[in-house]
Scaffold this active site. Structure first.
Site, PDB file in Angstrom:
ATOM      1  N   GLU A 262       0.876  -1.168   0.000  1.00  0.00           N
ATOM      2  CA  GLU A 262       0.000   0.000   0.000  1.00  0.00           C
ATOM      3  C   GLU A 262       0.909   1.212   0.000  1.00  0.00           C
ATOM      4  OE1 GLU A 262      -2.201   2.673   3.113  1.00  0.00           O
ATOM      5  OE2 GLU A 262      -2.888   0.596   3.279  1.00  0.00           O
ATOM      6  N   CYS A 301      -3.229   7.698   4.593  1.00  0.00           N
ATOM      7  CA  CYS A 301      -3.087   7.204   3.226  1.00  0.00           C
ATOM      8  C   CYS A 301      -4.366   7.400   2.429  1.00  0.00           C
ATOM      9  CB  CYS A 301      -2.686   5.737   3.244  1.00  0.00           C
ATOM     10  SG  CYS A 301      -3.802   4.680   4.198  1.00  0.00           S
TER      11      CYS A 301
END
Length: 685
Positions: A262, A301
């Site tokens: 990620e 994020c």
């Protein structure tokens, strides 16, 4: 207020013991005051030994347990952690996070662990393998068939995590890993590793996990990835550059190690063309952009990096954000009233300022000044503070820096658009993101935007007045839903309910004779052994076996039966009541019996009426009516024990029965699974 005075020397937990780092380790600072709160160092750790310890000690212990036993173990841990939550909030403030920010990390992380543990007990079998999909018949005589199974990988899952969520980032990964039956080794980012270390210490002290199931490295990963094998898994959350470097490690490439990443994500939020000033969706959009800028100081994020708005509403959006940001109090998160804390470190502040300079290449700052720090508390110089910044890219074409540069802080770039097609195209220029959102009250806009954005995003949120009170918002990953995204976002996938568990298991196609296949999977299928010694409903779980079966007597279906059922239930659909209309239907030759009449007659044929170990029927699955039943047809039932799923800490099991209803020509007229609860022991008459 912060009471820490003596820095803590962080320790690693590997090979069954805590190992202290050097007192000369790297200092970790309180993000708001600059005070040293911990020292971190991993010099001298034997990573090869740690991985082997997990494989040899943690793996076998976990694999000896069933999925439900592992899930219950995590439930116990989660409940105990929730009782300790205030301890974690103390060190949460050191990271620069407010209590509201910490709630997402601490209670959100623990809640994710508990949610996955609960879903595992509801959705997965109480077994050591998971059957994946139906049995596939591979021969006409039912002597050869196939079944996909999922079994735990026999390595270690290495989780390399980011600094912004030191608790949630760990728990959302180790929960599915441990449920799958795979041991874990956690390597948190150094900046906030003290909070991860505290939680791991508390978990280890509980004595619930098997030895070797959870290990921790506080400090550099060193040569750890040189020792991974094809049975290990590596997950990484962080920058794309670091992720690509790790992904191309020789051992990972040579051994085809599963690697989930990620990485950077230039998430976008779109203000729909219908959501102008004065609409509820406009206000929701402004609130969401503000929240994603200031929550965790924009260090998420999933934060909104690109706010895409209709050209005609740009000025209104700037003005609305200006009013909201003026009320945002920046300062020490431990001080009451602080709305936004600092970044996690001074290095991070320097990084964000540098990225803002990159963004200014083709965008202008319309709100805020990255070099002018104003705080209500904390130390503006020693703390990692930066005030919110809003930029405007008037021409957000393909070369716009905001489509390539992520300022990982309280920074957003506004982008004007003309038409939904252009808005969708702008979201694509992020080259793959974790999440996008669209704020609209138009069905047409929602459909066009979501279908257009979906291929480039792991999740899409539709913001709207009807869901506003219950929506968790743009930036909140949820345990039942997938977290991850294509392209720039890393191409990985986490969470998503029980999908996450399967990432740590191997899918294997098993072929063979059905009776041997059933022995492996615990699922009976046609061709496997059966037993018909007595009515299976008279058997407790202690006596019941897969394949226990009853074949009933036959029952004729009459016109009176159909007439009575129609009158009694009110189901007078023409195919049951009108011969001419039924014959005009291409599927029928004449009037047919109701499907639910067939299921009701089937129950009457196979049920044992006396009190016994079968406690309740709680449903049917996969019900299909396959051949029409006409007046004069006779029905017979074959009922077979298909699967036994004992509940942990309960006196019953969930038992699935294969029910096949046939007519006088041995044609299958109905097929389905009957679901019952059966007592583990029965002492009745």
């Amino acid at each position: 207020m912060n009471m820490q005075t003596t820095p803590r020397v962080l320790q690693s937990y590997i090979c069954g013991q805590w190992q202290a780092g050097s007192k000369d380790g790297k200092p970790l600072l309180n993000a708001a005051t600059g005070e040293t709160v911990a020292l971190i160092d991993a010099t001298g750790l034997d990573y090869a030994a740690a991985l082997q310890y997990g494989r040899e000690r943690g793996g076998p212990a976990l694999r000896a347990m069933t999925l439900h036993q592992r899930a219950l173990m995590l439930k116990e841990i989660g409940l105990k952690l929730m009782e300790m939550k205030e301890d974690f909030y103390v060190e949460n403030f050191w990271t620069g996070a407010t209590r509201a920010d910490g709630w997402v990390d601490i209670e959100g992380g623990i809640g994710t662990l508990l949610t996955l543990a609960s879903k595992a007990r509801r959705e997965l079998p109480n077994a050591r393998v998971i059957h994946d999909g139906p049995v596939e018949p591979l021969s006409k005589d039912s002597s050869f068939s196939g079944q996909h199974i999922l079994s735990p990988l026999q390595g270690v899952a290495v989780h390399i995590n980011a600094f912004n969520f030191p608790i949630w980032g760990m728990l959302e990964k180790i929960a599915p890993t441990l449920i799958a039956g795979m041991p874990t080794l956690v390597k948190p980012a150094s900046q906030t590793a003290y909070l991860t270390e505290l939680m791991v210490r508390r978990i280890i002290d509980m004595g619930i996990l098997p030895d070797g199931a959870l290990q921790l490295v506080s400090g550099s990963a060193g040569d750890m990835l040189d020792h991974v094998t094809c049975q290990d898994v590596v997950t990484f959350t962080g920058s794309a550059d670091t992720g690509r470097m790790l992904k191309t490690s020789p051992a990972i490439i040579e051994n085809s190690v599963r690697f989930t990443m990620e990485a950077d994500s230039l998430n976008a939020s779109v203000l729909g063309p219908d959501a102008g000033p004065g609409t509820e969706e406009f206000d929701l959009f402004i609130r969401e952009v503000l929240r994603e800028m200031t929550s965790k100081a924009g260090q998420k994020c999933t934060a909104i990096r690109r706010a895409i708005v209709p050209q005609s509403h740009v000025d209104a959006v700037i003005e609305a954000l200006k009013g909201k940001l003026a009320k945002t109090v920046s300062g020490d998160p431990a001080v009451e009233g602080t709305r936004m804390g600092p970044l996690a470190s001074l290095d991070q502040r320097d990084e964000v300022r540098a990225r803002i300079s990159d963004l200014k290449r083709d965008a202008e700052i319309v709100l805020g000044d990255p070099d002018d720090v104003a705080v209500a508390s904390g130390d503006a110089e020693k703390g990692a503070f930066i005030n919110p910044v809003v930029l405007l890219a008037k021409n957000a074409g393909a070369d716009c820096a905001a489509h390539d540069v992520e300022a990982f802080g309280p920074v957003v770039t506004l982008m004007p658009y003309e038409g939904v097609d252009q808005a969708v195209a702008l979201t694509h220029r992020g080259k793959g993101s974790l999440v996008a959102s669209v704020f609209t009250d138009s069905k047409d806009v929602a459909e066009e935007m979501v279908l257009g954005m979906a291929p480039y995003h792991g999740r899409v949120l539709i913001g709207n007045r009807r869901s506003a009170k219950s929506s968790t918002g743009h930036g909140s990953p949820l345990a039942p839903l997938v977290h991850g995204g294509p392209g720039r976002a890393g191409g990985g996938e986490e969470l998503g309910g029980m999908r996450a568990v399967k990432h740590y298991m191997q899918r294997t196609a098993v072929q063979g004779a059905p009776h041997l296949l059933s022995a492996v999977t615990g699922i009976w299928s046609d061709g496997a052994d059966t037993r018909a010694d007595r009515h299976p409903f008279r058997k407790s779980v202690a006596e019941l076996r897969i394949g226990d079966q009853i074949v009933t007597e036959a029952r004729k279906v009459t016109e009176d039966d159909v007439e009575h059922f129609a009158k009694f239930t009110g189901d007078t659909f023409y195919a049951h009541m009108n011969s001419d209309a039924a014959r005009a239907n291409p599927f029928f030759d004449d009037r047919v019996a109701h499907g639910y009449l067939i299921a009701s007659f089937a129950a009457g044929l196979f049920v044992d009426p006396d009190p016994g170990p079968v406690l309740a029927n709680y449903g049917v699955d996969n019900l299909r009516f396959m051949t029409p039943v006409y007046f004069g047809d006779t029905l017979r039932v074959r009922l077979t024990c298909k699967e036994i799923n004992p509940r942990e800490n309960a006196e019953h099991a969930e038992v699935r029965w294969d029910c096949r209803v046939t007519n006088q020509n041995d044609e299958v007229v109905a097929q389905y699974d009957v679901l019952t609860m059966v007592a583990k022991e029965w002492r009745g008459a």
